[in-house]
Write a protein that holds these residues in place. Structure first.
Motif, PDB file in Angstrom:
ATOM      1  N   THR A   2      20.666  98.047  27.821  1.00  0.00           N
ATOM      2  CA  THR A   2      21.337  96.778  28.107  1.00  0.00           C
ATOM      3  C   THR A   2      20.869  95.718  27.117  1.00  0.00           C
ATOM      4  O   THR A   2      19.683  95.648  26.779  1.00  0.00           O
ATOM      5  CB  THR A   2      21.034  96.307  29.538  1.00  0.00           C
ATOM      6  N   PRO A   3      21.800  94.898  26.638  1.00  0.00           N
ATOM      7  CA  PRO A   3      21.403  93.848  25.700  1.00  0.00           C
ATOM      8  C   PRO A   3      20.559  92.783  26.399  1.00  0.00           C
ATOM      9  O   PRO A   3      20.742  92.496  27.586  1.00  0.00           O
ATOM     10  CB  PRO A   3      22.722  93.278  25.204  1.00  0.00           C
ATOM     11  N   MET A   4      19.647  92.218  25.654  1.00  0.00           N
ATOM     12  CA  MET A   4      18.790  91.170  26.207  1.00  0.00           C
ATOM     13  C   MET A   4      19.557  89.853  26.250  1.00  0.00           C
ATOM     14  O   MET A   4      20.342  89.548  25.362  1.00  0.00           O
ATOM     15  CB  MET A   4      17.537  90.991  25.347  1.00  0.00           C
ATOM     16  N   LYS A   5      19.334  89.079  27.304  1.00  0.00           N
ATOM     17  CA  LYS A   5      19.952  87.764  27.411  1.00  0.00           C
ATOM     18  C   LYS A   5      19.108  86.775  26.614  1.00  0.00           C
ATOM     19  O   LYS A   5      17.894  86.756  26.724  1.00  0.00           O
ATOM     20  CB  LYS A   5      20.040  87.320  28.860  1.00  0.00           C
ATOM     21  N   LYS A   6      19.787  85.968  25.799  1.00  0.00           N
ATOM     22  CA  LYS A   6      19.074  84.983  24.996  1.00  0.00           C
ATOM     23  C   LYS A   6      18.505  83.888  25.889  1.00  0.00           C
ATOM     24  O   LYS A   6      19.171  83.418  26.810  1.00  0.00           O
ATOM     25  CB  LYS A   6      20.003  84.327  23.980  1.00  0.00           C
ATOM     26  N   ALA A   7      17.300  83.475  25.602  1.00  0.00           N
ATOM     27  CA  ALA A   7      16.693  82.373  26.346  1.00  0.00           C
ATOM     28  C   ALA A   7      17.255  81.041  25.857  1.00  0.00           C
ATOM     29  O   ALA A   7      17.416  80.105  26.627  1.00  0.00           O
ATOM     30  CB  ALA A   7      15.186  82.399  26.180  1.00  0.00           C
TER      31      ALA A   7
END
Length: 70
Positions: A2-7
């Motif tokens: 799963t792609p990481m969510k940008k902070a």
């Protein structure tokens, strides 16, 4: 995977800032816009001068070889 969510998305924030600034300036008359922008320039210059005054490094020239400092 799963792609990481940008902070923090700097492109999105930049777009929001530009749109808000554009709306604010478009609501002003030409004279108000010039006055507003010149105050921003003065604030920027003052902040830059303050920043430079804090980072200026003064140093003594070294004494000549074989002599003592006074």
């Amino acid at each position: 995977m799963t792609p990481m969510k940008k902070a923090f998305d700097c492109v999105e924030e930049s777009r929001k800032w530009r749109e808000a600034a554009s709306a604010k300036l478009n609501a002003m008359s030409a004279e108000e816009e010039l006055a507003y922008l010149s105050t921003l320039v003065e604030r920027h210059r003052a902040a830059q001068a303050h920043r430079l005054s804090k980072t200026t490094v003064l140093r003594e020239e070294p004494s000549e070889y074989g002599t003592k400092k006074p």
